[in-house]
Design a protein around this motif. Structure first.
Motif, PDB file in Angstrom:
ATOM      1  N   SER A 166       0.828  -1.206   0.000  1.00 17.55           N
ATOM      2  CA  SER A 166       0.000   0.000   0.000  1.00 17.55           C
ATOM      3  C   SER A 166       0.863   1.258   0.000  1.00 17.55           C
ATOM      4  O   SER A 166       1.860   1.348   0.724  1.00 17.55           O
ATOM      5  CB  SER A 166      -0.911  -0.011   1.231  1.00 17.55           C
ATOM      6  N   GLU A 167       0.497   2.224  -0.823  1.00 16.56           N
ATOM      7  CA  GLU A 167       1.225   3.485  -0.883  1.00 16.56           C
ATOM      8  C   GLU A 167       0.884   4.400   0.288  1.00 16.56           C
ATOM      9  O   GLU A 167       1.574   5.395   0.519  1.00 16.56           O
ATOM     10  CB  GLU A 167       0.908   4.210  -2.199  1.00 16.56           C
ATOM     11  N   ARG A 168      -0.174   4.069   1.018  1.00 18.92           N
ATOM     12  CA  ARG A 168      -0.572   4.857   2.180  1.00 18.92           C
ATOM     13  C   ARG A 168      -0.737   3.951   3.389  1.00 18.92           C
ATOM     14  O   ARG A 168      -1.855   3.604   3.774  1.00 18.92           O
ATOM     15  CB  ARG A 168      -1.875   5.610   1.900  1.00 18.92           C
ATOM     16  N   PRO A 169       0.376   3.514   3.981  1.00 12.94           N
ATOM     17  CA  PRO A 169       0.280   2.627   5.149  1.00 12.94           C
ATOM     18  C   PRO A 169      -0.419   3.320   6.310  1.00 12.94           C
ATOM     19  O   PRO A 169      -0.253   4.529   6.542  1.00 12.94           O
ATOM     20  CB  PRO A 169       1.746   2.311   5.481  1.00 12.94           C
ATOM     21  N   ALA A 170      -1.208   2.535   7.030  1.00 14.93           N
ATOM     22  CA  ALA A 170      -1.991   3.092   8.131  1.00 14.93           C
ATOM     23  C   ALA A 170      -1.213   3.143   9.436  1.00 14.93           C
ATOM     24  O   ALA A 170      -1.667   3.766  10.395  1.00 14.93           O
ATOM     25  CB  ALA A 170      -3.261   2.261   8.327  1.00 14.93           C
ATOM     26  N   ALA A 182       4.163   0.037   7.388  1.00 10.71           N
ATOM     27  CA  ALA A 182       5.215   0.600   6.537  1.00 10.71           C
ATOM     28  C   ALA A 182       6.491  -0.237   6.620  1.00 10.71           C
ATOM     29  O   ALA A 182       7.135  -0.514   5.597  1.00 10.71           O
ATOM     30  CB  ALA A 182       5.494   2.047   6.943  1.00 10.71           C
ATOM     31  N   ARG A 183       6.867  -0.644   7.854  1.00 11.44           N
ATOM     32  CA  ARG A 183       8.077  -1.455   8.007  1.00 11.44           C
ATOM     33  C   ARG A 183       7.932  -2.807   7.338  1.00 11.44           C
ATOM     34  O   ARG A 183       8.847  -3.290   6.665  1.00 11.44           O
ATOM     35  CB  ARG A 183       8.390  -1.624   9.491  1.00 11.44           C
ATOM     36  N   LEU A 184       6.779  -3.447   7.527  1.00  8.25           N
ATOM     37  CA  LEU A 184       6.551  -4.741   6.884  1.00  8.25           C
ATOM     38  C   LEU A 184       6.542  -4.607   5.366  1.00  8.25           C
ATOM     39  O   LEU A 184       7.023  -5.495   4.656  1.00  8.25           O
ATOM     40  CB  LEU A 184       5.230  -5.340   7.368  1.00  8.25           C
ATOM     41  N   GLY A 185       6.000  -3.489   4.872  1.00 12.80           N
ATOM     42  CA  GLY A 185       5.997  -3.257   3.435  1.00 12.80           C
ATOM     43  C   GLY A 185       7.402  -3.128   2.878  1.00 12.80           C
ATOM     44  O   GLY A 185       7.724  -3.699   1.828  1.00 12.80           O
ATOM     45  N   ARG A 186       8.247  -2.363   3.578  1.00  9.99           N
ATOM     46  CA  ARG A 186       9.637  -2.220   3.131  1.00  9.99           C
ATOM     47  C   ARG A 186      10.363  -3.559   3.175  1.00  9.99           C
ATOM     48  O   ARG A 186      11.137  -3.895   2.277  1.00  9.99           O
ATOM     49  CB  ARG A 186      10.359  -1.190   3.996  1.00  9.99           C
TER      50      ARG A 186
END
Length: 308
Positions: A17-21, A26-30
């Motif tokens: 997601s480009e807009r992490p909640a 955000a860390r898991l996305g990276r």
């Protein structure tokens, strides 16, 4: 992701997601993006498998080793060629070389982990403090770093071990003392790129102390580059430890350390090549694994790389 997306998000879409909640998302996305880059590199994945195999062998050495690594049959099993009974042959004291190589993996991990734990934090601290403080503090810390970098690592490690005395613990300390300057250089370069950024200026305006800024806001930004460099340096650390063991200044007999095993087998290298060949190939494969893993991590953790 679009607002018209219907139904619940898939796990992949949630991670990308480009807009992490949340910060966790955000860390898991990276981490997910980095893993995708890493797993797409087949050589890096091969290096990871080699290191996993090393960890498994070291953890289960007591189960995997068919014989004792320190006791052998001097009368009936001296310098036997590789066979079904002794896959890697035996040495001049009748000890099974496969068992000694397996147990030697523990000492290899012992050295690289301790060196990384000691040297990396020292280099990170010196580099970030020098980069953030600047002025005479930067000059003094970097000149000390230059002094260590002026000497070849093995020669400097030999000098420290000669002063401290032979032994695996002293070898680890000597290698760690000679390994931190490159990490300090990397940390300083990373610090110089971010110390005047708006992010750091905002933290300063909030009243954060220099110690807190360095510890909480600058050091974490240097971790990824440091991890890559430490992984790439593991091969050099292994070779330095093997070199000290070869010269009799590292692990002492009867410890099954790979460098010491090569030293004891050099007398038989022409006729009984397996005595020195087996630990030599072990060093080769493990060093190759760390190099491949480090190259893959460098590509995966590079923030300038695009999604693949």
């Amino acid at each position: 992701m679009t607002a018209s997306h219907a139904g619940p998000l898939s796990r992949r879409d949630w991670l990308l997601s480009e807009r992490p909640a949340s910060r966790m998302q955000a860390r898991l996305g990276r981490a997910y993006v980095a893993w995708r880059r890493f797993s797409a590199n087949r050589l890096a994945f091969l290096g990871l498998l080699i290191i996993i195999a090393l960890l498994v062998v070291a953890a289960f050495a007591n189960v995997l080793a068919p014989y004792s690594p320190t006791f052998g049959d001097l009368k009936g099993s001296r310098l036997l060629a590789p066979s079904a009974a002794h896959w890697f042959g035996t040495d001049d004291l009748g000890r099974d070389i496969l068992s000694r190589v397996i147990f030697g993996s523990r000492w290899t991990l012992y050295v690289v982990i301790l060196v990384a734990v000691i040297a990396a934090p020292i280099g990170l601290l010196v580099g970030t403090v020098a980069g953030y403080a600047g002025g005479w503090i930067d000059a003094i810390l970097m000149r000390i770093t230059d002094i260590f970098l002026a000497f070849p690592k093995l020669i400097l490690a030999l000098a420290f071990v000669a002063a401290l005395g032979p032994g695996i613990e002293n070898a680890v300390l000597a290698i760690a003392v000679t390994s931190w300057p490159p990490y300090a250089r990397i940390a300083r370069a990373e610090t110089l790129t971010v110390r005047n950024s708006d992010y750091i200026k905002a933290v300063q305006l909030m009243g954060a102390s220099p110690f807190r800024i360095v510890l909480r806001h600058i050091m974490p930004l240097c971790i990824s580059s440091l991890i890559v460099r430490v992984t790439l340096d593991m091969a050099g650390i292994i070779l330095t430890a093997a070199g000290l063991g070869f010269l009799g200044l590292g692990a002492q007999p009867p410890l099954p350390e790979w460098g010491a095993m090569i030293a004891s087998g050099r007398r038989f290298v022409l006729d009984q090549w397996w005595v020195a060949g087996a630990p030599g190939f072990a060093i080769l494969f493990v060093s190759l694994g760390f190099n491949l893993l480090g190259d893959g991590l460098r590509d995966a953790l590079d923030p300038r790389s695009g999604d693949q």
